[in-house]
Motif scaffolding. Structure first.
Motif, PDB file in Angstrom:
ATOM      1  N   UNK A 121       0.825  -1.211   0.000  1.00  0.00           N
ATOM      2  CA  UNK A 121       0.000   0.000   0.000  1.00  0.00           C
ATOM      3  C   UNK A 121       0.862   1.264   0.000  1.00  0.00           C
ATOM      4  N   UNK A 122       2.123   1.120  -0.373  1.00  0.00           N
ATOM      5  CA  UNK A 122       3.047   2.249  -0.394  1.00  0.00           C
ATOM      6  C   UNK A 122       3.159   2.892  -1.759  1.00  0.00           C
ATOM      7  N   UNK A 137      -0.775   0.440  -7.963  1.00  0.00           N
ATOM      8  CA  UNK A 137      -1.993   1.259  -7.873  1.00  0.00           C
ATOM      9  C   UNK A 137      -1.764   2.576  -7.138  1.00  0.00           C
ATOM     10  N   UNK A 138      -0.516   2.891  -6.794  1.00  0.00           N
ATOM     11  CA  UNK A 138      -0.242   4.037  -5.914  1.00  0.00           C
ATOM     12  C   UNK A 138      -0.759   5.361  -6.476  1.00  0.00           C
ATOM     13  N   UNK A 139      -0.735   5.521  -7.785  1.00  0.00           N
ATOM     14  CA  UNK A 139      -1.159   6.791  -8.383  1.00  0.00           C
ATOM     15  C   UNK A 139      -2.659   6.851  -8.659  1.00  0.00           C
ATOM     16  N   UNK A 140      -3.369   5.781  -8.389  1.00  0.00           N
ATOM     17  CA  UNK A 140      -4.806   5.772  -8.662  1.00  0.00           C
ATOM     18  C   UNK A 140      -5.557   6.620  -7.636  1.00  0.00           C
ATOM     19  N   UNK A 150      -5.256  -3.667  -4.539  1.00  0.00           N
ATOM     20  CA  UNK A 150      -5.406  -3.019  -3.236  1.00  0.00           C
ATOM     21  C   UNK A 150      -6.283  -1.775  -3.280  1.00  0.00           C
ATOM     22  N   UNK A 151      -6.393  -1.130  -4.428  1.00  0.00           N
ATOM     23  CA  UNK A 151      -7.231   0.058  -4.579  1.00  0.00           C
ATOM     24  C   UNK A 151      -8.329  -0.242  -5.589  1.00  0.00           C
ATOM     25  N   UNK A 152      -9.552   0.127  -5.278  1.00  0.00           N
ATOM     26  CA  UNK A 152     -10.653  -0.154  -6.202  1.00  0.00           C
ATOM     27  C   UNK A 152     -10.506   0.699  -7.465  1.00  0.00           C
TER      28      UNK A 152
END
Length: 260
Positions: free
Chosen positions: A75-76, A81-84, A146-148
């Motif tokens: 989740x870092x 997906x960090x930029x989503x 991890x991010x929808x």
């Protein structure tokens, strides 16, 4: 001298511009003059090789090889997906649990609660656990994504990378049993949709080792073979209640002989 010397340069220039305009030229290319006939210097092979190496390095960057480091990375800022837009949600429950459950992505309600499997799908999920004598506190629950995503589904462009990450996660957690709820988790670990993968207890070997369960050596990569069961996501069961009977068979298979 037999030739007309009264040349109107303005008229000639305007005529030339009209000709270029009719030919489709409607804008200047550069402010400064350029020799368009000069040979173009080819890109240096070293520069091309360096660019390719950087692209490959970005794609195959090694994933963390301990569970603690992996969970922090997941989740870092370096996760895919960090930029989503949206809130990443980490795996929940004890990582030492004998059952790991993999879902596709957070529910729409999860972003508000910070808890995986909220809303109607989460309530059915809790009832499914209770039916086999389990609670959320006794299983390790993780999403493939991890991010929808904004579209509410995993796009093909990132699926391969997320599948690789999911396999690494399972290898590091080394559960005795793995429950794959829905198509995305089933494709990631078994290579096919849940409808084709369900119905049997399948052994998946993620690190080339032998034996079931693997070892959980602190600070090292596990030698893991895990028994996996694919089943329907609670979201699907809400839409098609008739499939609940088949899902119940999958849950019974998941816990059968687990303690032996």
């Amino acid at each position: 001298m037999g030739a007309d010397q009264n040349i109107d340069l303005r008229t000639l220039a305007a005529s030339a511009l009209d000709w270029w305009r009719d030919a489709g030229v409607d804008a200047w290319i550069d402010e400064a003059p350029r020799d368009w006939l000069a040979p173009v210097e080819p890109e240096k092979p070293a520069a091309r090789a360096s660019a390719r190496a950087e692209a490959v390095a970005e794609v195959i960057a090694p994933l963390p090889d301990t569970l603690a480091a992996f969970e922090a990375w997941r989740t870092g800022p370096d996760a895919p997906e960090a930029a989503w837009p949206g809130r990443p949600i980490a795996a929940q429950g004890p990582s030492s649990a004998d059952i790991m459950i993999l879902i596709d992505l957070p529910e729409r309600e999860d972003a508000d609660t910070g808890v995986l499997m909220s809303g109607p799908a989460g309530r059915l999920f809790d009832r499914m656990l209770a039916a086999i004598g389990r609670t959320r506190e006794s299983v390790y629950l993780a999403p493939v994504c991890a991010t929808r995503p904004v579209a509410g589904r995993i796009s093909p462009e990132i699926e391969d990378r997320l599948n690789e990450i999911a396999r690494q996660h399972v290898m590091l957690a080394a559960p005795k049993r793995l429950l794959l709820l829905g198509n995305a988790p089933s494709r990631a670990l078994l290579g096919a949709d849940a409808s084709r993968s369900r119905g049997s207890l399948q052994v998946i070997n993620l690190s080339g080792g032998k034996g079931l369960g693997g070892s959980k050596e602190p600070g090292g990569v596990n030698d893991v073979a895990t028994q996996a069961v694919a089943s329907f996501h609670p979201r699907f069961l809400i839409e098609r209640p008739a499939a609940k009977a088949e899902a119940w068979k999958d849950l019974q298979m998941l816990i059968g002989d687990l303690d032996t």
